[in-house]
Design a protein around this motif. Structure first.
Motif: not given
Length: 427
Positions: A416-421
């Motif tokens: 999930a690195n860099g993915k919006p959450y």
């Protein structure tokens, strides 16, 4: 739900899957031993004794400290799922803060305020990415630009103001007044004995003595602190429940939230620690040169980011990458053209070996390119006595690009690195 958290608990399993051999400690030791033998052979063939001198490795250790701290900072942020391109700017803030305080209160106060300066940059990045959902790359670039402008402006009004105490102490609009020395230590007896063995220039024996001599002579206490931070990071992130939760935020944040993990809190903590480590790396630059200077980081934050990628988001890999890039950085600062010229032959040998492996894997096009490049480097080596100064200065960055190109296929970043959450997005 618990199955989604499984990769976070065992991040090395996927990296070594797919039929690839896992790098165990015996394998790593064999690689290190092989590298020492190769460098010893290169030193004997080329006559470039500075390749394995104590001075070279002492300088490499110092250079690796700042790069390694930046890489370790990147590891903290990206293990929590936040890409930190702003490491360079956080190093700038740490370097400037250390110069500002160091000339007045000494190097230890400079290190402490450098940590706070970098953490401030990390806080800005965390607010932008975690709270407001700004693209991580855009935020990191913005931090770098803001840090550059802020440090240059503050240096002008704090160090270069006419009649100020800083200017009277030796500061100007480009650098701070000088600060006191940071204490260093050498191991009595061992350091001198290793130096005497190195001076005989025996094959392998003197080379090992030079390498070990550089690691036990005039070592900064901040370097010792950096080593402890690497060890502490490994045990905290991979041997504690806190680390499992933090890494789960970078692997499967929705699953982590469903299990009661406050993802925002862990992301904030990780990015703040990331900035603090980068700030300490910047402070180390100011402390080792005794003052802050405009442009002092020289892209080391970006090299630290490359070190983290090369190290596959693991502390041990980051340390190895920092050592490699620190070696190249120290080489271009110390000995320049002749030693970098000797490395042409070493690089040619590496490319020749790579060509053989590519040929064995039936990748004939890649084998041909590697073999041709090896031949050209050998011809370059024998046709010249040194390399241009511009190439010497660029050698750390060239090494960065080569390493990333060669190892890019073996990398496994957090999922999930860099993915919006956003909180509650899984409901």
């Amino acid at each position: 739900m618990s199955t989604e958290l499984k990769p976070a608990a065992r991040p090395g399993a996927t990296a070594s899957g797919g039929g690839r051999r896992k790098l165990t400690y015996p394998v790593i030791l064999l690689i290190v031993a092989g590298a020492i033998v190769a460098v010893s052979l290169l030193r004997a063939v080329t006559g470039s004794n500075d390749l394995t001198s104590a001075g070279q490795f002492s300088a490499a250790l110092a250079a690796a400290t700042s790069i390694g701290l930046a890489g370790l900072g990147g590891l903290w942020a990206e293990r929590a799922g936040v890409v930190n391109i702003g490491l360079e700017g956080m190093m700038m803030l740490g370097s400037f803060a250390a110069g500002w305080v160091g000339w007045q209160h000494g190097p230890w106060a400079a290190a402490a305020i450098g940590i706070l300066g970098g953490a401030l940059g990390g806080l800005v990045h965390a607010i932008a990415t975690v709270t407001f959902g700004v693209d991580h790359i855009v935020s990191g670039v913005a931090v770098n630009i803001l840090a550059l402008g802020a440090t240059q402006y503050l240096a002008t009004i704090w160090f270069g103001a006419e009649g100020s105490a800083a200017m009277q102490a030796g500061g100007n609009d480009k650098q701070s007044p000088p600060m006191a020395d940071m204490p260093t230590f050498s191991i009595p007896g061992l350091s001198d004995w290793l130096q005497s063995v190195e001076n005989h220039h025996w094959f392998l024996v003197s080379d090992v003595a030079g390498i070990l001599g550089g690691l036990v002579t005039n070592v900064s206490w901040l370097t010792v602190l950096a080593v402890l931070l690497f060890v502490g990071t490994f045990y905290l992130l991979w041997r504690s429940s806190f680390g499992l939760r933090l890494r789960s935020c970078g692997e499967a944040p929705v699953s982590a939230e469903s299990l009661g993990v406050n993802v925002y809190t862990y992301k904030y903590a990780a990015v703040l620690v990331s900035g603090a480590l980068a700030g300490l790396g910047g402070a180390f630059l100011s402390i080792s040169t005794h003052f802050y200077q405009d442009g002092q980081t020289g892209g080391r934050g970006y090299i630290g980011l490359a070190t983290m990628i090369f190290g596959n988001w693991r502390p041990g890999g980051v340390a190895m990458g920092a050592g490699l890039f620190g070696f190249m950085d120290a080489m271009q600062l110390r000995s320049g053209g002749p030693t970098v010229h000797a490395l042409l032959l070493g690089l040619a040998a590496l490319l020749a070996v790579l060509a053989l492996f590519r040929l064995r894997a039936a990748k004939r096009a890649q084998a041909a390119v590697s073999g041709a490049a090896a031949v050209l480097l050998v011809l370059w080596y024998f046709a010249t006595d040194a390399v241009p100064l511009e190439l010497v200065e660029a050698s750390p960055y060239i090494a960065t690009l080569l390493v990333l190109a060669l190892f890019a296929q073996r990398l496994r970043p957090p999922k999930a690195n860099g993915k919006p959450y956003r909180r509650g997005q899984g409901t």
